[in-house]
Scaffold this motif. Structure first.
Motif, mmCIF file in Angstrom:
data_model
loop_
_atom_site.group_PDB
_atom_site.id
_atom_site.type_symbol
_atom_site.label_atom_id
_atom_site.label_comp_id
_atom_site.label_asym_id
_atom_site.label_seq_id
_atom_site.Cartn_x
_atom_site.Cartn_y
_atom_site.Cartn_z
ATOM 1 N N GLY A 19 2.254 6.728 -2.974
ATOM 2 C CA GLY A 19 2.481 5.449 -3.638
ATOM 3 C C GLY A 19 1.801 4.327 -2.872
ATOM 4 O O GLY A 19 0.983 4.563 -1.982
ATOM 5 N N ARG A 20 2.164 3.109 -3.229
ATOM 6 C CA ARG A 20 1.521 1.933 -2.656
ATOM 7 C C ARG A 20 2.567 0.921 -2.196
ATOM 8 O O ARG A 20 3.655 0.860 -2.738
ATOM 9 C CB ARG A 20 0.613 1.285 -3.708
ATOM 10 C CG ARG A 20 -0.543 2.184 -4.108
ATOM 11 C CD ARG A 20 -1.278 1.705 -5.331
ATOM 12 N NE ARG A 20 -1.889 0.391 -5.150
ATOM 13 C CZ ARG A 20 -2.625 -0.219 -6.065
ATOM 14 N NH1 ARG A 20 -2.837 0.361 -7.223
ATOM 15 N NH2 ARG A 20 -3.141 -1.394 -5.839
ATOM 16 N N ALA A 21 2.200 0.124 -1.199
ATOM 17 C CA ALA A 21 3.067 -0.949 -0.698
ATOM 18 C C ALA A 21 2.261 -2.243 -0.680
ATOM 19 O O ALA A 21 1.141 -2.287 -0.175
ATOM 20 C CB ALA A 21 3.573 -0.631 0.700
ATOM 21 N N SER A 22 2.848 -3.292 -1.209
ATOM 22 C CA SER A 22 2.163 -4.589 -1.249
ATOM 23 C C SER A 22 2.105 -5.209 0.148
ATOM 24 O O SER A 22 2.797 -4.783 1.066
ATOM 25 C CB SER A 22 2.887 -5.530 -2.203
ATOM 26 O OG SER A 22 4.179 -5.814 -1.705
ATOM 27 N N ARG A 23 1.273 -6.228 0.275
ATOM 28 C CA ARG A 23 1.188 -6.945 1.554
ATOM 29 C C ARG A 23 2.526 -7.503 1.963
ATOM 30 O O ARG A 23 2.924 -7.397 3.122
ATOM 31 C CB ARG A 23 0.185 -8.106 1.450
ATOM 32 C CG ARG A 23 -1.220 -7.724 1.690
ATOM 33 C CD ARG A 23 -2.105 -8.931 1.765
ATOM 34 N NE ARG A 23 -2.131 -9.640 0.480
ATOM 35 C CZ ARG A 23 -2.982 -10.589 0.171
ATOM 36 N NH1 ARG A 23 -3.863 -10.978 1.044
ATOM 37 N NH2 ARG A 23 -2.965 -11.170 -0.999
ATOM 38 N N ASP A 74 -2.634 1.080 -0.849
ATOM 39 C CA ASP A 74 -2.783 -0.098 -1.712
ATOM 40 C C ASP A 74 -4.209 -0.647 -1.676
ATOM 41 O O ASP A 74 -4.673 -1.217 -2.656
ATOM 42 C CB ASP A 74 -1.783 -1.184 -1.315
ATOM 43 C CG ASP A 74 -1.693 -2.301 -2.334
ATOM 44 O OD1 ASP A 74 -1.718 -2.000 -3.546
ATOM 45 O OD2 ASP A 74 -1.586 -3.465 -1.923
ATOM 46 N N ILE A 75 -4.895 -0.473 -0.552
ATOM 47 C CA ILE A 75 -6.286 -0.938 -0.477
ATOM 48 C C ILE A 75 -7.253 0.216 -0.735
ATOM 49 O O ILE A 75 -8.437 0.125 -0.412
ATOM 50 C CB ILE A 75 -6.591 -1.635 0.864
ATOM 51 C CG1 ILE A 75 -6.389 -0.693 2.042
ATOM 52 C CG2 ILE A 75 -5.794 -2.904 1.007
ATOM 53 C CD1 ILE A 75 -6.939 -1.217 3.347
ATOM 54 N N ASN A 76 -6.718 1.297 -1.331
ATOM 55 C CA ASN A 76 -7.506 2.457 -1.751
ATOM 56 C C ASN A 76 -8.135 3.206 -0.576
ATOM 57 O O ASN A 76 -9.268 3.662 -0.639
ATOM 58 C CB ASN A 76 -8.575 2.055 -2.769
ATOM 59 C CG ASN A 76 -8.874 3.175 -3.742
ATOM 60 O OD1 ASN A 76 -8.088 4.098 -3.906
ATOM 61 N ND2 ASN A 76 -10.029 3.105 -4.378
ATOM 62 N N LYS A 77 -7.374 3.314 0.515
ATOM 63 C CA LYS A 77 -7.805 4.084 1.685
ATOM 64 C C LYS A 77 -6.809 5.216 1.906
ATOM 65 O O LYS A 77 -5.624 5.092 1.610
ATOM 66 C CB LYS A 77 -7.835 3.207 2.941
ATOM 67 C CG LYS A 77 -8.728 2.011 2.833
ATOM 68 C CD LYS A 77 -9.916 2.184 3.730
ATOM 69 C CE LYS A 77 -10.758 0.934 3.738
ATOM 70 N NZ LYS A 77 -12.006 1.091 3.083
#
Length: 117
Positions: A19-23, A74-77
């Motif tokens: 998943g992803r986490a925002s700043r 989240d930054i596609n890394k």
């Protein structure tokens, strides 16, 4: 995302590396870590021990890695880039720059945009 939402989200995803986490989620949780470590250090200094700092470090170890990996997603890394912290100074600088970047707008290979959810 607010401070309390970030902490709740990071602990509910204690060891979730997908998943992803925002700043905001990442940086609020980083602030929470700093505050906990300061508080634990003060208590340990008062009682002349290292038990509270050790317990807090162990309790925050996995969620900190997990939110860092989700932040990289989240930054596609790849989350494996988190191992850059093993490179003295340069690795930390690279990660700091990446953690401050705006995440990919819209969905990417790691999931939907956390800001739009």
């Amino acid at each position: 995302m607010t401070f309390s939402q970030s902490i709740k989200n990071c602990f509910s995803n204690y060891a979730t590396f997908n998943g992803r986490a925002s700043r905001s989620e990442y940086w609020w949780f980083a602030l929470f870590n700093v505050l906990i470590y300061i508080f634990a250090s003060i208590i340990d200094t008062t009682i002349n021990s290292a038990i509270f700092y050790t317990i807090s470090a162990l309790a925050l170890f996995l969620p900190t890695i997990a939110v860092s990996v989700r932040r990289l997603h989240d930054i596609n890394k790849s989350g494996w880039f988190y191992l850059l912290f093993l490179i003295p100074v340069i690795g930390a600088i690279i990660l700091l720059i990446w953690f401050t970047k705006r995440g990919t707008i819209g969905p990417n290979q790691f999931g939907d945009d956390p800001i739009l959810e």
